[in-house]
Design a protein around this motif. Structure first.
Motif, PDB file in Angstrom:
ATOM      1  N   THR A 321       0.824  -1.208   0.000  1.00 28.78           N
ATOM      2  CA  THR A 321       0.000   0.000   0.000  1.00 28.78           C
ATOM      3  C   THR A 321       0.858   1.258   0.000  1.00 28.78           C
ATOM      4  OG1 THR A 321      -1.770  -1.158   1.193  1.00 28.78           O
ATOM      5  CG2 THR A 321      -1.800   1.247   1.254  1.00 28.78           C
ATOM      6  N   ALA A 324       2.414   1.779  -3.400  1.00 29.60           N
ATOM      7  CA  ALA A 324       1.462   2.352  -4.355  1.00 29.60           C
ATOM      8  C   ALA A 324       1.260   3.840  -4.106  1.00 29.60           C
ATOM      9  CB  ALA A 324       0.131   1.602  -4.269  1.00 29.60           C
ATOM     10  N   ARG A 327       4.442   5.699  -5.268  1.00 33.82           N
ATOM     11  CA  ARG A 327       4.482   5.791  -6.730  1.00 33.82           C
ATOM     12  C   ARG A 327       3.488   6.822  -7.240  1.00 33.82           C
ATOM     13  NH1 ARG A 327       4.860  -0.189  -7.131  1.00 33.82           N
ATOM     14  NH2 ARG A 327       7.008  -0.737  -7.638  1.00 33.82           N
ATOM     15  N   TYR A 374       6.860   2.748 -12.759  1.00 35.39           N
ATOM     16  CA  TYR A 374       6.024   1.598 -12.418  1.00 35.39           C
ATOM     17  C   TYR A 374       6.671   0.264 -12.788  1.00 35.39           C
ATOM     18  CZ  TYR A 374       2.162   4.598 -11.102  1.00 35.39           C
ATOM     19  OH  TYR A 374       1.374   5.510 -10.453  1.00 35.39           O
ATOM     20  N   ALA A 444      -0.487   1.587 -13.371  1.00 32.68           N
ATOM     21  CA  ALA A 444      -0.644   1.091 -12.005  1.00 32.68           C
ATOM     22  C   ALA A 444      -1.596  -0.091 -11.950  1.00 32.68           C
ATOM     23  CB  ALA A 444      -1.134   2.219 -11.097  1.00 32.68           C
ATOM     24  N   GLN A 447      -0.213  -2.920 -15.107  1.00 36.09           N
ATOM     25  CA  GLN A 447       1.197  -3.312 -15.068  1.00 36.09           C
ATOM     26  C   GLN A 447       1.747  -3.589 -16.462  1.00 36.09           C
ATOM     27  OE1 GLN A 447       3.388  -3.344 -12.297  1.00 36.09           O
ATOM     28  NE2 GLN A 447       1.640  -2.145 -11.559  1.00 36.09           N
TER      29      GLN A 447
END
Length: 486
Positions: A321, A324, A327, A374, A444, A447
């Motif tokens: 988490t 994410a 990013r 990513y 995201a 991928q």
């Protein structure tokens, strides 16, 4: 309904059942006779087909009726790889203090060799009263309001065999505005060697989900019905049976107790008046003590592997988490950086067609930067294809972009009167902000560089006239214009 009509209906039902059985038997004998009259090769063929269907039917029946297996705990991530991920997040500027502290607490509890048991459940299920019953000398705050536990409290309790347990009283779930408290409760449940899930009645869907969530982490679990003295014996047995169905394959045991605690009732006085009286109910927790003895018989060392597995699996989720979020924040900075470059490029473009060159170079750089962020490997051909598709989208939607940009600029005094150059620059800011946000969201989620998905997201963002985003882009454009004039 009186006795005679019931007997009559029962007799009619039995007669109907017997008639159906005789009819089925007669039909089966007729089919068997016809089967025996068939040629032998056809008998073997039909027999084989029937056997296959019978085996398939039995397999489906077994799949539907088989007892649920106890869930296996999720595989724990390798601790060294988890520490490396936390280190990379720290290097990126993320706040990893809570993750590092969790690893430290994991080591501290392992070294203490003490058994931790978390009391988990909804508000007002009697967790604090149960702590007082298990640890009579503990000072546990409680009142008549629901959800009085606001943090995690640890208390020493003893089992009948003399062993000591550390009882963790966690905040109750379903508190108003208590999302942070619920997170504390779940994290403490993962740290414990075992969990006592307390309920005061049949489980709601939310409670059943919590129970399955705990089981997914492989926690040794007891499902305990508290305040059992409120029901008659028949009602209590029905409740326990329903709870056993919920906990099949999940909880080690389902049992009923009364943790005691205080209760208020109205007492009628001799002169006709009534008064409110508070009294203490005597706890009856012997079944729970016996179950805890069995559950923790292997000691802290025997339960440590499951506990560590649960803590590391929970840390894996929390780290994911935070990764994410980090990013997303970095993607926001990259998009803002390229939107500003697009504004400057649009203001500086004087030769015919030069803005298209700038657009292509910036779009390529933006795509490459976000893909690298990513961890998505993309080739030059893929980047070129995506940029070409984005240009086609912008060409077909140029009127929408200009309309949105023009309307946005009118809302900002000074900007709307600066001429077509500023409008052109703001449109570029809108284009690159939309392109970057669309691409980041697609990378995201997928991928991979999914051109169709990113293109659809781009169209939606270009047509979005949301005030907050446009205000930010207008401010960015104004700052670039002012800096250019300075």
């Amino acid at each position: 309904m009186s006795r005679r009509p019931r007997l009559l209906l029962t007799a009619l039902a039995m007669a109907a059942l017997l008639w159906l059985l005789f009819a089925a038997a007669e039909r089966a004998l007729a089919l068997a006779q016809r089967f025996l009259d068939l040629p032998s090769w056809l008998q073997w063929t039909l027999g084989g087909v029937l056997l296959i269907f019978a085996a398939a039917g039995l397999a489906v029946l077994w799949w539907l009726l088989r007892p649920r297996r106890r869930r296996r705990p999720p595989p724990a991530p390798d601790r060294s790889s988890l520490e490396q991920r936390i280190g990379r997040l720290r290097d990126r500027g993320a706040d990893t203090g809570a993750l590092t502290a969790e690893l430290g607490e994991l080591d501290r509890r392992r070294a203490s060799s003490r058994i931790y048991v978390a009391l988990f459940g909804e508000i007002s299920s009697g967790k604090s009263s149960l702590v007082r019953a298990l640890a009579p000398h503990a000072q546990v705050a409680s009142d008549v309001r629901g959800g009085t536990t606001r943090g995690v409290g640890h208390y020493d309790g003893k089992l009948p065999d003399g062993r000591t347990l550390v009882l963790a009283d966690v905040p109750g779930s379903r508190e108003a505005g208590g999302e942070a408290h619920e997170t504390l409760a779940r994290e403490e449940a993962l740290r414990a060697h075992a969990v006592v899930y307390l309920c005061a009645g049949d489980l709601s869907r939310r409670q059943a989900d919590e129970l399955r969530w705990l089981a997914d982490f492989g926690k040794p679990l007891l499902l305990v019905l508290n305040k059992s003295d409120q029901w008659s014996e028949a009602e209590r047995d029905q409740l326990l049976e329903r709870l056993r169905r919920h906990a099949r394959g999940i909880a080690s045991a389902v049992l009923a107790i009364s943790a005691g605690g205080s209760e208020r009732y109205q007492r009628q006085l001799a002169d006709g008046r009534t008064e409110s009286v508070e009294r203490q109910r005597k706890p009856a927790i012997e079944p729970l003590l016996q179950a805890l003895e069995r559950l923790t018989a292997s000691g802290a060392e025997g339960l440590e592997d499951l506990r560590e597995n649960a803590v590391l699996a929970g840390l894996h989720q929390r780290t994911g988490t935070l990764e994410a979020q980090t990013r997303a924040e970095q993607a926001e900075r990259i998009v803002r950086q390229y939107a500003r470059r697009a504004i400057v490029g649009a203001l500086a473009a004087v030769a015919p067609g030069s803005d298209l060159v700038i657009q292509g170079v910036l779009a390529t750089g933006l795509t490459r930067a976000l893909a690298e962020l990513y961890g998505v490997k993309v080739s030059d051909v893929q980047i070129e294809d995506f940029v070409q598709q984005a240009r086609l989208t912008l060409r077909t939607g140029s009127s929408i972009v200009l309309a949105v940009a023009g309307n946005a600029l009118k809302a900002f005094p000074g900007l709307g009167t600066l001429g077509g150059g500023v409008l052109h620059a703001f449109a570029y800011a809108l284009i690159f902000d939309s392109m970057g946000r669309a691409l980041a969201a697609s990378l995201a989620e997928r991928q991979s560089l999914d051109q169709h998905d990113a293109g659809e997201r781009l169209k939606e963002l270009l047509a979005d006239a949301g005030g907050t985003r446009l205000r930010q882009l207008a401010t960015l454009t104004m700052d670039a214009v002012r800096e250019g004039k300075a």
